[in-house]
Design an enzyme around this catalytic site. Structure first.
Site, PDB file in Angstrom:
ATOM      1  N   GLY A 182     -28.271   6.262 -21.041  1.00  0.00           N
ATOM      2  CA  GLY A 182     -29.414   6.024 -21.897  1.00  0.00           C
ATOM      3  C   GLY A 182     -30.249   7.263 -22.168  1.00  0.00           C
ATOM      4  O   GLY A 182     -30.929   7.359 -23.189  1.00  0.00           O
ATOM      5  N   ASP A 222     -36.591   9.703  -9.082  1.00  0.00           N
ATOM      6  CA  ASP A 222     -35.497   8.777  -9.413  1.00  0.00           C
ATOM      7  C   ASP A 222     -34.295   9.047  -8.514  1.00  0.00           C
ATOM      8  O   ASP A 222     -33.156   9.137  -8.982  1.00  0.00           O
ATOM      9  CB  ASP A 222     -35.119   8.905 -10.890  1.00  0.00           C
TER      10      ASP A 222
END
Length: 210
Positions: free
Chosen positions: A27, A142
């Site tokens: 993405g 992340d």
């Protein structure tokens, strides 16, 4: 500005990188194996979706943060060769060392739970990366198995070298997403509680939680 990150083999990107083949796509953008024309070395080129960082201020910070990440002193952070924003496409990009091996997520998927000794070794190496990054004020945000790469070791006494991917980039992508109305960046299974709160304070403990 185009949101496409598709590059054909043979295409030259940012004047110095000839595309060899695609590596993976997600993405945030796409990763390609490229040949650096000036050196003849193969590298990994990550081209990010322009829409994620379409604000000029965020783009400038992207380059600055990438430079900070590139100067973290640890063998366990993927080496950044260069970074910038391509004039022709408007796409932010990173050029990194090309690693041989597999993501931790793929290794676990392939073999099941890892032996305790391997787990200790991986966490020890990732811990060194975090220690050095946090000392420079850089928080990954992340950290997850998909962002830990088990690279073929160049040392005789080690089976692999754990490398943390995408250091210094997560915050920039998150800022870009907020400007476009997208939800904050994070992976639910690994997000610390403060990442679900827009007023939450992101700190080194965020990475330790993950």
């Amino acid at each position: 500005v185009s949101t496409s990150t598709h590059l054909e083999p043979g295409a030259v990107f940012a004047k110095d990188f000839r595309v060899v083949r695609p590596l993976r796509e997600g993405g945030m953008g796409a990763v390609y194996v490229v040949e650096q024309i000036s050196t003849g070395r193969q590298r990994a080129l990550k081209v990010m979706v322009p829409a994620l960082v379409d604000n000029p201020d965020v783009r400038e910070r992207f380059e600055r943060e990438a430079k900070v990440a590139a100067n973290i002193e640890s063998d366990h952070i993927v080496e950044t060769v260069t970074a910038g924003v391509d004039e022709a496409t408007g796409s932010p990009y990173l050029v990194m060392e090309l690693l041989r091996g597999e993501e931790l997520a793929d290794a676990v998927e392939r073999t099941g739970p890892l032996p305790l000794g391997d787990v200790v070794e991986i966490l020890s190496q990732v811990g060194h990366a975090l220690e050095q990054a946090h000392a420079r004020g850089v928080v990954h945000r992340d950290l997850k198995p998909e962002n830990i790469f088990l690279a073929s070791s160049k040392r005789r006494d080690a089976a692999f070298t754990a490398k943390v991917l995408d250091f210094g980039i997560a915050k920039l992508v998150m800022d870009g997403m907020q400007k476009t109305g997208t939800q904050p960046l994070g992976s639910p299974l690994f997000m610390a509680p403060e990442q679900t709160d827009r007023k939450g304070k992101i700190c080194p403990g965020t990475d330790v939680w993950a």
